[in-house]
Design an enzyme around this catalytic site. Structure first.
Site, PDB file in Angstrom:
ATOM      1  N   GLU A 135      47.776  34.843  46.277  1.00  0.00           N
ATOM      2  CA  GLU A 135      46.767  33.774  46.304  1.00  0.00           C
ATOM      3  C   GLU A 135      45.504  34.085  45.498  1.00  0.00           C
ATOM      4  O   GLU A 135      44.900  33.184  44.921  1.00  0.00           O
ATOM      5  CB  GLU A 135      46.405  33.365  47.733  1.00  0.00           C
ATOM      6  CG  GLU A 135      45.756  34.421  48.577  1.00  0.00           C
ATOM      7  CD  GLU A 135      45.315  33.838  49.927  1.00  0.00           C
ATOM      8  OE1 GLU A 135      44.497  32.903  49.929  1.00  0.00           O
ATOM      9  OE2 GLU A 135      45.782  34.315  50.972  1.00  0.00           O
ATOM     10  N   ARG A 201      38.813  42.253  44.911  1.00  0.00           N
ATOM     11  CA  ARG A 201      38.255  41.626  46.109  1.00  0.00           C
ATOM     12  C   ARG A 201      37.238  42.597  46.677  1.00  0.00           C
ATOM     13  O   ARG A 201      37.586  43.727  47.010  1.00  0.00           O
ATOM     14  CB  ARG A 201      39.360  41.345  47.124  1.00  0.00           C
ATOM     15  CG  ARG A 201      38.880  40.598  48.364  1.00  0.00           C
ATOM     16  CD  ARG A 201      40.025  40.356  49.340  1.00  0.00           C
ATOM     17  NE  ARG A 201      39.636  39.456  50.424  1.00  0.00           N
ATOM     18  CZ  ARG A 201      38.994  39.833  51.518  1.00  0.00           C
ATOM     19  NH1 ARG A 201      38.645  41.091  51.674  1.00  0.00           N
ATOM     20  NH2 ARG A 201      38.693  38.934  52.457  1.00  0.00           N
TER      21      ARG A 201
END
Ligand code: ADP
Length: 362
Positions: A135, A201
């Protein structure tokens, strides 16, 4: 024409914790022969998607986001943007069955947690495999594609602290790196993007759009996200929160804290009379302000740590939610003394689904 592309129809799907986002590519460059040879099933699916703007009770096509004249994988056509609540997945699978989707493809391209969660159900009920993509890879790919192909995608809020002069202004994002992405979906992920193929991230928080919506339902008994936002737009969080001036009687000058800023979110609600004086609207506004300021504050700390000045906020939490956008814009500017800029993208929550389609086609 390139023959290694997968056969039509082309979809990208992002099955999130709250909403499922579906992108459909409608080819507009078919030859007469192609149109003639097109399978009946494709025609049925196509006219169902394009002929409607609402599907069942909860599916919606965001017509205002449609992108025309897109060349993808050697084909030219339009991109359509559709969403429905993930809790309706069973009805979507029924639809895939009724429309005989499995006669066209052996699988469906999907990203988001639901690509894993619903894999077995898709296989068993409609004999479709999940072609799964990560994702966050999809999110970044989607941002790059849409930003480069839609001139007016990126914008910011000018004078976010002043309701009279505040306005939406286009932002030229053609030289984007480095930037931070703050994806506010059910939860929040924060990514630092330094080059086309270089991102990580860096942080996240579970206090996200799902928290706002959930708490708002509990506190106001509302049913929909739109209703929650409408209530918040009529409310006053200062009836619920404790501000610096509620504690100091004015500004806290030594550390440059103006009296009007919130010192304690929901900080007046331990008092019975204050509870009785606060309306559903005030509670909705306080919930929205609490969640938004917390996200803004984490985003700013990440930006400082990563030494990045441009912060792009995406995700469906920002749908129909100019209150949060302006709050984020104001907070980023204020707390960084004007060094940081909050940016926003028109396609809000659709980047994962877009990147997913790109992964499939390229
Ligand atoms: P996810 O992939 O986790 O589902 P999204 O980016 O789609 O994340 O954002 C979901 C959030 O968007 C919800 O938690 C809610 O705050 C907000 N939202 C916006 N529109 C809706 C809607 N119609 N229904 C539910 N939530 C919505």
């Amino acid at each position: 024409r390139c023959c290694v592309r997968p056969p039509m129809p082309w979809f990208g799907m992002d099955i999130g914790g709250t909403l499922t986002k579906l992108i459909y590519f409608e080819p507009k460059d078919r030859t007469a022969q192609e149109a003639e040879e097109e399978k009946e099933t494709i025609k049925v699916i196509h006219s169902y998607l394009i002929g409607n703007v609402a599907y069942g009770k909860t599916g919606i096509r965001d017509v205002h986001l449609e992108m025309c004249n897109q060349t993808i994988g050697g084909r030219t056509g339009s991109l359509h943007f559709i969403r429905f609540p993930t809790c309706e997945m069973s009805a979507f699978i029924d639809l895939a069955k009724v429309k005989n989707f499995s006669s066209l493809a052996t699988g469906i391209c999907a990203t988001g947690g639901g690509a894993y969660k619903f894999e077995e159900e898709f296989k068993q009920r409609v004999n479709l495999s999940m072609y799964k993509f990560d994702e966050l890879d999809c999110l970044i790919k989607g941002i790059h594609y849409i930003d480069r192909h839609n001139l007016s995608e990126c914008y910011y809020w000018k004078n976010p602290g002043d309701p009279d002069t505040c306005e939406k202004v286009p932002f030229d994002f053609h030289d984007p790196y480095p930037y931070l992405v703050v994806n506010v979906g059910s939860g929040v992920s924060i990514l630092a993007v330094r080059a086309y193929n270089d991102y990580k991230r860096v942080s996240g928080t579970s206090l996200g759009g799902g928290t706002f919506f959930g708490l708002c339902c509990l506190l106001t008994n509302c049913d929909t996200f739109e209703e929650a936002i409408a209530l918040a737009s009529k409310g006053d969080n200062t009836k619920v929160d404790k501000r610096v001036k509620d504690i100091y009687g004015g500004d806290y000058n030594r550390f440059h804290l103006p009296g009007d800023i919130v010192a304690s979110s929901f900080g007046q609600m331990h008092l019975k009379d204050k509870r009785e004086q606060s309306s559903r609207e005030d509670l909705a506004r306080a919930t929205l302000t609490t969640i938004t300021n917390n996200i803004g504050s984490i985003a700013r700390m990440c930006a400082v740590t990563e030494k990045i000045e441009r912060v792009v906020f995406v995700g469906n939490f920002l749908r129909v939610n100019t209150i949060s956008m302006k709050l984020l814009a104001f907070a980023m500017e204020f707390w960084s003394d004007g060094a940081m800029k909050a940016l926003f993208l028109e396609h809000e929550g659709y980047f994962g689904a877009m990147g997913c389609m790109m992964e499939y086609i390229s």
